[in-house]
Design an enzyme around this catalytic site. Structure first.
Site, mmCIF file in Angstrom:
data_model
loop_
_atom_site.group_PDB
_atom_site.id
_atom_site.type_symbol
_atom_site.label_atom_id
_atom_site.label_comp_id
_atom_site.label_asym_id
_atom_site.label_seq_id
_atom_site.Cartn_x
_atom_site.Cartn_y
_atom_site.Cartn_z
ATOM 1 C CD GLU A 84 -2.927 -1.188 2.241
ATOM 2 O OE1 GLU A 84 -4.051 -1.630 2.027
ATOM 3 O OE2 GLU A 84 -2.561 -0.820 3.371
ATOM 4 C CB CYS A 97 2.908 7.161 3.775
ATOM 5 S SG CYS A 97 3.345 5.845 4.903
ATOM 6 C CB CYS A 104 7.583 -6.050 8.232
ATOM 7 S SG CYS A 104 8.943 -5.261 9.105
ATOM 8 C CB CYS A 108 6.803 -3.868 15.941
ATOM 9 S SG CYS A 108 8.476 -3.405 15.407
ATOM 10 C CB CYS A 111 3.355 -3.243 13.529
ATOM 11 S SG CYS A 111 3.369 -2.805 11.776
ATOM 12 N N GLY A 152 6.820 -2.447 5.733
ATOM 13 C CA GLY A 152 8.201 -2.904 5.650
ATOM 14 C C GLY A 152 9.184 -2.067 6.440
ATOM 15 C CD GLU A 153 13.494 -1.024 9.425
ATOM 16 O OE1 GLU A 153 12.590 -0.693 10.207
ATOM 17 O OE2 GLU A 153 14.422 -0.251 9.106
ATOM 18 C CB SER A 184 10.168 5.595 9.501
ATOM 19 O OG SER A 184 9.747 5.187 10.782
ATOM 20 C CB SER A 206 9.889 2.851 15.374
ATOM 21 O OG SER A 206 9.394 3.348 14.153
ATOM 22 C CG LEU A 207 12.933 5.139 21.710
ATOM 23 C CD1 LEU A 207 14.184 4.356 21.359
ATOM 24 C CD2 LEU A 207 13.320 6.494 22.307
ATOM 25 C CG HIS A 208 7.390 2.418 19.296
ATOM 26 N ND1 HIS A 208 6.738 3.560 18.921
ATOM 27 C CD2 HIS A 208 7.652 1.742 18.143
ATOM 28 C CE1 HIS A 208 6.597 3.576 17.591
ATOM 29 N NE2 HIS A 208 7.157 2.497 17.097
ATOM 30 C CG ASN A 283 -3.814 4.305 13.918
ATOM 31 O OD1 ASN A 283 -4.716 5.087 14.174
ATOM 32 N ND2 ASN A 283 -2.645 4.688 13.456
ATOM 33 C CB CYS A 326 0.862 4.484 11.778
ATOM 34 S SG CYS A 326 1.139 6.201 11.481
HETATM 35 N N1 SAH Z 1 9.530 -0.245 9.798
HETATM 36 C C1 SAH Z 1 9.619 1.166 9.910
HETATM 37 C C2 SAH Z 1 8.580 1.979 9.162
HETATM 38 C C3 SAH Z 1 7.153 1.491 9.084
HETATM 39 S S1 SAH Z 1 5.998 1.814 10.347
HETATM 40 C C4 SAH Z 1 9.612 1.560 11.371
HETATM 41 O O1 SAH Z 1 9.439 0.708 12.223
HETATM 42 O O2 SAH Z 1 9.835 2.727 11.663
HETATM 43 C C5 SAH Z 1 5.806 3.533 10.562
HETATM 44 C C6 SAH Z 1 5.483 3.888 12.015
HETATM 45 O O3 SAH Z 1 4.178 3.421 12.395
HETATM 46 C C7 SAH Z 1 6.457 3.256 12.983
HETATM 47 O O4 SAH Z 1 6.846 4.166 13.973
HETATM 48 C C8 SAH Z 1 5.616 2.149 13.585
HETATM 49 O O5 SAH Z 1 6.105 1.743 14.831
HETATM 50 C C9 SAH Z 1 4.256 2.807 13.678
HETATM 51 N N2 SAH Z 1 3.152 1.870 13.873
HETATM 52 C C10 SAH Z 1 3.099 0.569 13.516
HETATM 53 N N3 SAH Z 1 1.908 0.032 13.869
HETATM 54 C C11 SAH Z 1 1.190 1.021 14.442
HETATM 55 C C12 SAH Z 1 -0.135 1.089 14.965
HETATM 56 N N4 SAH Z 1 -0.951 0.047 14.965
HETATM 57 N N5 SAH Z 1 -0.553 2.287 15.451
HETATM 58 C C13 SAH Z 1 0.255 3.379 15.410
HETATM 59 N N6 SAH Z 1 1.499 3.368 14.921
HETATM 60 C C14 SAH Z 1 1.970 2.201 14.438
#
Ligand code: SAH
Length: 351
Positions: A84, A97, A104, A108, A111, A152-153, A184, A206-208, A283, A326
């Site tokens: 997408e 985007c 991937c 995570c 995701c 994807g990464e 990212s 993407s620290l989280h 999300n 996202c």
């Molecule tokens: N693989 C890369 C880029 C793709 S995801 C990365 O990890 O950065 C883009 C962003 O969306 C990342 O920060 C990811 O952690 C975040 N993301 C993934 N799933 C999500 C969700 N369900 N809700 C909100 N953000 C999400």
């Protein structure tokens, strides 16, 4: 084609390297995909190109438009796989985007893409094709920013993502500023260091989570490249970024990573560094097992960051009525190893 391959291609036709620049202008600036219309090439060369080369846009399965102007393309990349691309218009910019892989491997915890498993890397043409396709579709609006935040990464598909990135900032191609192209990453440290040398565009990480114990669970690649190593790579990367900050993405998960203590710990990691934080409301998707933090929790988290001197923004969800937000870029494929793409399976919204 990557730039050097395009030059070699024209050399193989006994043509000078400047032909590569001409073609790039036609395709990436003017979005002309018919060699016959490329009037600054000789008639003979135009004819020869139409025999030996192909200019093809990605195959579109469906386009969906959100009430907020967000647009999502579902693209068939063959072999039963779909990816997408999402267009996000805003008052002062228009962001695309893009996806870099079908699926991937990083898995995570929160995701949707990760839940589908990994199928394959997208080629340079498949990644760039998303930008050309969208540029044509959204005209006369011009895409001002490109972010690798789709499926994807990107740094796991380094060999294809770097040539794409170079074309995005190439004056003869898309000509975007380095600050308007963002890669990212979930934190592939060796590739961050290589990227500093190869193509230093804007970086989002993407620290989280503010500690390894929690990040090991949410972003499993942390077990290989823990926070201290990752941040060290980030600060080194920031030195090549003409005074630009690194963006840290932080998904807000109810009662998981959203407490006041988490906010203070995060501020402690980033204080005094070239960093800003983007808080992303989670999300939800079916079976994720997480809930989004409450608006109050997000607001408090944000305030604590500011009170500690950290610049932070809260991302406004866009396109969630078409599952374009996202982490929702699932392409409605449940399992990349077994499910074959069918238009019926992919459901409504086709054009
Ligand atoms: N693989 C890369 C880029 C793709 S995801 C990365 O990890 O950065 C883009 C962003 O969306 C990342 O920060 C990811 O952690 C975040 N993301 C993934 N799933 C999500 C969700 N369900 N809700 C909100 N953000 C999400």
């Amino acid at each position: 084609m990557p730039d050097d391959a395009l030059v070699r291609f024209f050399a193989s036709l006994d043509q000078k390297p400047f032909r590569a620049r001409q073609i790039k202008r036609w395709v990436y600036k003017r979005h002309v995909l018919d060699f016959a219309e490329m009037t600054d090439l000789s008639k003979d060369l135009r004819k020869q190109l139409s025999v030996v080369a192909d200019l093809k846009l990605p195959d579109v399965i469906s386009v969906e438009r959100s009430a907020d102007g967000t647009r999502k393309w579902l693209l068939d990349v063959g072999g039963g796989q779909a990816v997408e691309t999402v267009f996000i218009p805003e008052p002062r910019r228009a962001t695309l985007c893009i996806s870099s892989q079908a699926g991937c491997v990083l898995d995570c915890a929160f995701c949707a893409t990760g839940k589908q498993g990994f199928n394959r890397n997208l080629s340079v043409a498949e990644i760039l094709g998303q930008v050309v396709l969208a540029s044509i579709d959204v005209a006369p609006t011009e895409i001002s920013n490109v972010v690798f935040m789709g499926m994807g990464e990107p740094l796991a598909n380094y060999a294809n993502v770097v040539p794409v990135t170079r074309l995005l900032i190439d004056d003869c191609a898309f000509g975007l500023s380095r600050r308007r192209v963002t890669i990212s990453t979930a934190g592939l440290v060796p590739q961050i260091m290589r990227l500093a040398e190869d193509c230093n565009v804007a970086l989002a990480v993407s620290l989280h989570a503010p500690n390894d114990e929690l990040r090991d669970r949410l972003v499993p690649i942390n077990r290989v490249h823990p926070i201290a190593t990752l941040l060290d790579a980030c600060w080194r990367y920031s030195q090549v970024l003409a005074s630009r900050q690194i963006t840290f993405e932080y998904v807000m998960l109810d009662k998981v990573n959203d407490s006041a203590a988490h906010a203070r710990d995060l501020a402690g990691l980033l204080r005094g560094r070239p960093a800003k934080v983007n808080l992303i409301p989670f999300n939800a998707f079916p079976g994720s097992g997480f809930r989004c933090s409450t608006p109050d929790a997000i607001e408090t988290f944000w305030q604590i960051l500011w009170s500690k001197g950290i610049v932070a923004t809260i991302r406004r969800p866009r396109g969630d009525d078409i599952a374009a937000a996202c982490g929702q870029l699932a392409g409605r494929i449940d399992d990349r190893r077994t499910v074959r793409l069918s238009h019926k399976l992919l459901g409504a919204g086709s054009e």
